[in-house]
Design a protein around this motif. Structure first.
Motif, mmCIF file in Angstrom:
data_model
loop_
_atom_site.group_PDB
_atom_site.id
_atom_site.type_symbol
_atom_site.label_atom_id
_atom_site.label_comp_id
_atom_site.label_asym_id
_atom_site.label_seq_id
_atom_site.Cartn_x
_atom_site.Cartn_y
_atom_site.Cartn_z
ATOM 1 N N ALA A 235 0.800 -1.223 0.000
ATOM 2 C CA ALA A 235 0.000 0.000 0.000
ATOM 3 C C ALA A 235 0.834 1.276 0.000
ATOM 4 C CB ALA A 235 -0.938 -0.002 1.214
ATOM 5 N N GLY A 236 2.131 1.160 0.243
ATOM 6 C CA GLY A 236 2.991 2.338 0.258
ATOM 7 C C GLY A 236 2.675 3.321 1.373
ATOM 8 N N LYS A 237 2.239 2.813 2.515
ATOM 9 C CA LYS A 237 1.864 3.677 3.641
ATOM 10 C C LYS A 237 2.883 3.663 4.771
ATOM 11 C CE LYS A 237 -1.880 5.005 1.684
ATOM 12 N NZ LYS A 237 -1.950 6.354 1.138
ATOM 13 N N GLY A 238 4.066 3.153 4.486
ATOM 14 C CA GLY A 238 5.136 3.149 5.472
ATOM 15 C C GLY A 238 5.039 1.977 6.447
ATOM 16 N N VAL A 239 6.172 1.701 7.074
ATOM 17 C CA VAL A 239 6.208 0.635 8.078
ATOM 18 C C VAL A 239 5.214 0.972 9.168
ATOM 19 C CG1 VAL A 239 7.667 -0.527 9.798
ATOM 20 C CG2 VAL A 239 8.595 0.042 7.557
ATOM 21 N N LEU A 240 4.462 -0.018 9.587
ATOM 22 C CA LEU A 240 3.408 0.104 10.601
ATOM 23 C C LEU A 240 2.213 0.919 10.116
ATOM 24 C CD1 LEU A 240 5.590 0.772 13.789
ATOM 25 C CD2 LEU A 240 4.736 -1.430 12.963
ATOM 26 N N GLY A 241 2.231 1.352 8.857
ATOM 27 C CA GLY A 241 1.137 2.164 8.337
ATOM 28 C C GLY A 241 1.084 3.544 8.951
ATOM 29 N N LEU A 242 2.228 4.037 9.397
ATOM 30 C CA LEU A 242 2.260 5.311 10.122
ATOM 31 C C LEU A 242 1.830 6.504 9.276
ATOM 32 C CD1 LEU A 242 5.411 4.863 12.364
ATOM 33 C CD2 LEU A 242 2.987 4.620 12.986
ATOM 34 N N GLN A 243 1.884 6.359 7.945
ATOM 35 C CA GLN A 243 1.392 7.453 7.098
ATOM 36 C C GLN A 243 -0.125 7.603 7.206
ATOM 37 O OE1 GLN A 243 2.823 7.068 3.078
ATOM 38 N NE2 GLN A 243 4.956 6.920 3.728
ATOM 39 N N LEU A 244 -0.778 6.593 7.759
ATOM 40 C CA LEU A 244 -2.233 6.657 7.963
ATOM 41 C C LEU A 244 -2.578 7.234 9.333
ATOM 42 C CD1 LEU A 244 -3.103 3.175 6.477
ATOM 43 C CD2 LEU A 244 -3.574 5.401 5.450
ATOM 44 N N GLY A 245 -1.564 7.457 10.158
ATOM 45 C CA GLY A 245 -1.775 7.984 11.504
ATOM 46 C C GLY A 245 -0.925 7.225 12.503
ATOM 47 N N TYR A 246 -0.492 7.926 13.540
ATOM 48 C CA TYR A 246 0.424 7.314 14.502
ATOM 49 C C TYR A 246 -0.211 6.213 15.338
ATOM 50 C CZ TYR A 246 3.783 10.881 13.283
ATOM 51 O OH TYR A 246 4.660 11.660 12.587
ATOM 52 N N LEU A 247 -1.522 6.199 15.456
ATOM 53 C CA LEU A 247 -2.190 5.144 16.228
ATOM 54 C C LEU A 247 -2.655 3.980 15.350
ATOM 55 C CD1 LEU A 247 -4.221 7.200 18.847
ATOM 56 C CD2 LEU A 247 -2.052 6.003 19.137
ATOM 57 N N THR A 248 -2.276 4.004 14.079
ATOM 58 C CA THR A 248 -2.651 2.917 13.171
ATOM 59 C C THR A 248 -2.247 1.548 13.710
ATOM 60 O OG1 THR A 248 -2.600 4.364 11.252
ATOM 61 C CG2 THR A 248 -2.370 2.003 10.828
ATOM 62 N N PRO A 249 -1.012 1.355 14.202
ATOM 63 C CA PRO A 249 -0.658 0.020 14.707
ATOM 64 C C PRO A 249 -1.573 -0.450 15.846
ATOM 65 C CG PRO A 249 1.312 1.354 14.445
ATOM 66 C CD PRO A 249 0.131 2.269 14.238
ATOM 67 N N LEU A 250 -1.961 0.460 16.709
ATOM 68 C CA LEU A 250 -2.854 0.099 17.816
ATOM 69 C C LEU A 250 -4.210 -0.375 17.296
ATOM 70 C CD1 LEU A 250 -3.337 0.057 20.903
ATOM 71 C CD2 LEU A 250 -4.228 2.382 20.653
ATOM 72 N N LEU A 251 -4.758 0.327 16.321
ATOM 73 C CA LEU A 251 -6.038 -0.095 15.760
ATOM 74 C C LEU A 251 -5.913 -1.408 14.998
ATOM 75 C CD1 LEU A 251 -7.863 3.161 14.588
ATOM 76 C CD2 LEU A 251 -8.280 1.746 16.587
ATOM 77 N N VAL A 252 -4.807 -1.618 14.307
ATOM 78 C CA VAL A 252 -4.606 -2.880 13.585
ATOM 79 C C VAL A 252 -4.549 -4.047 14.580
ATOM 80 C CG1 VAL A 252 -2.979 -4.208 12.165
ATOM 81 C CG2 VAL A 252 -3.535 -1.846 11.562
ATOM 82 N N VAL A 253 -3.850 -3.861 15.684
ATOM 83 C CA VAL A 253 -3.806 -4.898 16.718
ATOM 84 C C VAL A 253 -5.219 -5.163 17.234
ATOM 85 C CG1 VAL A 253 -3.030 -5.411 19.076
ATOM 86 C CG2 VAL A 253 -1.411 -4.503 17.403
ATOM 87 N N PHE A 254 -5.975 -4.113 17.504
ATOM 88 C CA PHE A 254 -7.348 -4.265 18.002
ATOM 89 C C PHE A 254 -8.232 -4.971 16.978
ATOM 90 C CE2 PHE A 254 -11.705 -2.591 17.984
ATOM 91 C CZ PHE A 254 -12.148 -3.142 19.179
ATOM 92 N N TYR A 255 -8.219 -4.495 15.733
ATOM 93 C CA TYR A 255 -9.079 -5.092 14.700
ATOM 94 C C TYR A 255 -8.755 -6.572 14.499
ATOM 95 C CZ TYR A 255 -10.222 -0.275 13.207
ATOM 96 O OH TYR A 255 -10.635 1.036 13.136
#
Length: 136
Positions: A98-118
């Motif tokens: 997706a080209g959104k950076g490691v951990l998807g941080l380009q989508l927001g700094y809390l993206t990893p937390l939501l991915v873990v939750f989802y």
């Protein structure tokens, strides 16, 4: 139906069931504005194009339930197994596909937390399905 085919069918369907709930959580957090309020830019529309591939991949990830971990409950196993798709999402899908950076941080700094939750939603509900199916 032999036992192997029955087990494969059960874990695949459990993974699909978990993926349905995971997808509904992702959509609902976007629709309610929870993800955007957290600064995470993930708010997909609930469409077949969004849902179908997620159901198939959820079923494939459900094969992790074939790995025996006898001391844990099925929902707990599901949450543990959810670390597999979480790591793939954070370290391959977001940065490479997706080209959104490691951990998807380009989508927001809390993206990893939501991915873990989802993905925990996926694992818990898939494990719950197997528990109710009396999977052994």
């Amino acid at each position: 139906m032999n036992m192997t085919m029955k087990k494969l069918s059960l874990v695949f369907v459990a993974g699909c069931f978990g993926a349905l709930w995971n997808s509904l959580a992702v959509w609902l957090f976007g629709w309610l504005g929870i993800a955007p309020a957290l600064g995470v830019h993930i708010a997909p529309a609930l469409t077949p194009a969004f849902l179908y591939p997620r159901l198939v991949w959820g079923g494939i990830w459900g094969l992790l339930f074939l790995v025996p971990l006898s001391r844990l409950s099925w929902p707990a196993k599901g949450v543990l197994y959810s670390l597999g798709p979480t790591l793939v999402q954070l370290f391959w899908v977001f940065p490479v596909a997706a080209g959104k950076g490691v951990l998807g941080l380009q989508l927001g700094y809390l993206t990893p937390l939501l991915v873990v939750f989802y993905n925990a939603v996926w694992g818990w509900t898939a494990g719950f399905w197997l528990h109710k199916a009396h999977y052994r």
